[in-house]
Design a protein around this motif. Structure first.
Motif, PDB file in Angstrom:
ATOM      1  N   VAL A 184      54.322  43.581  31.224  1.00  0.00           N
ATOM      2  CA  VAL A 184      52.997  44.117  30.900  1.00  0.00           C
ATOM      3  C   VAL A 184      52.105  43.771  32.088  1.00  0.00           C
ATOM      4  N   VAL A 185      51.560  44.776  32.746  1.00  0.00           N
ATOM      5  CA  VAL A 185      50.776  44.551  33.960  1.00  0.00           C
ATOM      6  C   VAL A 185      49.356  45.055  33.765  1.00  0.00           C
ATOM      7  N   HIS A 186      48.392  44.196  34.079  1.00  0.00           N
ATOM      8  CA  HIS A 186      46.977  44.555  34.014  1.00  0.00           C
ATOM      9  C   HIS A 186      46.456  44.660  35.443  1.00  0.00           C
ATOM     10  N   ASP A 187      46.056  45.850  35.826  1.00  0.00           N
ATOM     11  CA  ASP A 187      45.595  46.135  37.188  1.00  0.00           C
ATOM     12  C   ASP A 187      44.073  45.977  37.251  1.00  0.00           C
ATOM     13  N   ILE A 188      43.605  45.011  38.046  1.00  0.00           N
ATOM     14  CA  ILE A 188      42.158  44.818  38.151  1.00  0.00           C
ATOM     15  C   ILE A 188      41.586  45.526  39.377  1.00  0.00           C
ATOM     16  N   GLY A 189      42.427  46.287  40.067  1.00  0.00           N
ATOM     17  CA  GLY A 189      41.936  47.135  41.145  1.00  0.00           C
ATOM     18  C   GLY A 189      41.799  46.443  42.488  1.00  0.00           C
ATOM     19  N   VAL A 190      40.895  46.966  43.302  1.00  0.00           N
ATOM     20  CA  VAL A 190      40.701  46.474  44.665  1.00  0.00           C
ATOM     21  C   VAL A 190      39.395  45.680  44.755  1.00  0.00           C
ATOM     22  N   ASP A 191      39.208  45.016  45.901  1.00  0.00           N
ATOM     23  CA  ASP A 191      37.971  44.265  46.154  1.00  0.00           C
ATOM     24  C   ASP A 191      37.703  43.266  45.023  1.00  0.00           C
ATOM     25  N   SER A 192      38.762  42.562  44.616  1.00  0.00           N
ATOM     26  CA  SER A 192      38.683  41.681  43.441  1.00  0.00           C
ATOM     27  C   SER A 192      38.326  40.256  43.842  1.00  0.00           C
ATOM     28  N   SER A 193      37.288  39.728  43.247  1.00  0.00           N
ATOM     29  CA  SER A 193      36.832  38.374  43.544  1.00  0.00           C
ATOM     30  C   SER A 193      37.706  37.351  42.829  1.00  0.00           C
ATOM     31  N   PRO A 194      37.636  36.076  43.234  1.00  0.00           N
ATOM     32  CA  PRO A 194      38.362  35.036  42.504  1.00  0.00           C
ATOM     33  C   PRO A 194      38.026  35.033  41.021  1.00  0.00           C
ATOM     34  N   GLU A 195      36.760  35.278  40.711  1.00  0.00           N
ATOM     35  CA  GLU A 195      36.337  35.306  39.314  1.00  0.00           C
ATOM     36  C   GLU A 195      36.979  36.470  38.556  1.00  0.00           C
TER      37      GLU A 195
ATOM     38  N   GLY B  14      57.158  39.619  30.612  1.00  0.00           N
ATOM     39  CA  GLY B  14      56.066  38.716  30.947  1.00  0.00           C
ATOM     40  C   GLY B  14      54.789  39.503  31.140  1.00  0.00           C
ATOM     41  N   THR B  15      53.686  38.784  31.315  1.00  0.00           N
ATOM     42  CA  THR B  15      52.389  39.427  31.524  1.00  0.00           C
ATOM     43  C   THR B  15      51.869  39.077  32.906  1.00  0.00           C
ATOM     44  N   VAL B  16      51.489  40.097  33.663  1.00  0.00           N
ATOM     45  CA  VAL B  16      51.067  39.927  35.051  1.00  0.00           C
ATOM     46  C   VAL B  16      49.694  40.556  35.260  1.00  0.00           C
ATOM     47  N   VAL B  17      48.837  39.868  35.990  1.00  0.00           N
ATOM     48  CA  VAL B  17      47.577  40.436  36.466  1.00  0.00           C
ATOM     49  C   VAL B  17      47.743  40.719  37.952  1.00  0.00           C
ATOM     50  N   MET B  18      47.428  41.941  38.363  1.00  0.00           N
ATOM     51  CA  MET B  18      47.571  42.333  39.768  1.00  0.00           C
ATOM     52  C   MET B  18      46.252  42.859  40.311  1.00  0.00           C
ATOM     53  N   GLY B  19      45.939  42.493  41.556  1.00  0.00           N
ATOM     54  CA  GLY B  19      44.738  43.013  42.192  1.00  0.00           C
ATOM     55  C   GLY B  19      44.783  42.827  43.699  1.00  0.00           C
ATOM     56  N   THR B  20      43.979  43.615  44.392  1.00  0.00           N
ATOM     57  CA  THR B  20      43.784  43.439  45.833  1.00  0.00           C
ATOM     58  C   THR B  20      42.558  42.545  46.024  1.00  0.00           C
TER      59      THR B  20
END
Length: 249
Positions: free
Chosen positions: A149-160, A120-126
């Motif tokens: 498959v994981v896409h890391d958007i990092g920390v301090d991630s806004s709803p957008e 599956g495909t996952v988006v992960m963030g803090t």
């Protein structure tokens, strides 16, 4: 006792939750001695030994999936439990992560070449306002090891940020982490934004982090709560399956 490696048996004693004991012991039960040794060396952070054992196992005819499941992931499962229970801290987790990376260097090319369908495909963030990422990174490592498959958007991630990433990567699961009670409400704000954008039915959302609870997850409208990195993998699998069933119905 399913664990024959003395060091790994000692490490398993730190797993005290009955459900986790059952899950991890069943995963280790019957695995080859080289896999149990690999799991132990990963837990204690001996990256050179994990590198060597991975190469030896592949030479002896073990598959890349066996090395991943029976060796590396079993070790990381115990690391995840110890980190959550404050038995080890960030430096030890980073050392264990380095050891896992040493093993993954040899098996990732094999897994990629096999053309196996991702889990599956996952988006992960803090979430917004929170700069903590060790727990998130541990979950990402476990998810990738389990075939996601994981896409890391990092920390301090806004709803957008979460929405943009989910759209760009056509994610089935969005995972949010928070380590501060003051940033936990941003999980609810992110879920509400998915609803406002008309995307709530397109993804499943799971949340986690030290102060997060099942009750909080339910209150925020999340689809799942991951208590630790091992649990996050199981929940992600369940959510992907659920989403597929909903889309086919």
């Amino acid at each position: 006792m399913p664990i024959t490696h003395e060091g790994l048996a000692r490490e398993f004693e730190f797993v005290t939750n009955p459900g986790e004991q059952k899950h991890i012991s069943e995963a280790i039960d019957g695995t080859a001695p080289i896999m149990q040794e690999m799991a132990y060396e990963l837990i204690v952070g001996n990256n050179a030994d994990v590198d060597r054992l991975t190469q030896e196992a592949l030479t002896e005819g073990f598959t890349a999936n066996q090395v991943l499941d029976d060796g590396l992931l079993n070790g990381m499962a115990i690391v995840g439990v110890k980190f959550r229970d404050n038995l080890i801290f960030v430096p030890e987790v980073l050392v264990a992560a380095r050891a896992m990376k040493a093993g993954m260097t040899h098996i990732e090319p094999i897994l990629s070449a096999s053309g196996a369908e991702p889990a599956g495909t996952v988006v992960m963030g803090t979430v917004k306002g929170d700069l903590h990422d060790i727990g998130k990174n541990l979950c990402i490592m476990m998810l990738r090891g389990a075939g996601f498959v994981v896409h890391d958007i990092g920390v301090d991630s806004s709803p957008e940020d979460f929405i943009d990433a989910a759209e760009e990567h056509e994610a089935e699961v969005v995972g949010m982490s928070a380590l501060l009670t003051t940033t936990m409400p941003n999980m609810g704000r992110t879920i509400a934004t998915f609803e406002d954008m008309g995307m709530r039915d397109e993804v499943r959302i799971m949340v986690g982090g030290a102060p997060v609870t099942q009750d909080f997850a339910d209150e925020m409208g999340a689809d799942a709560y991951g208590d630790n990195a091992v649990d996050a993998v199981d929940k992600a699998k369940d959510l992907v399956k659920l989403l597929a069933e909903l889309k086919s119905s």
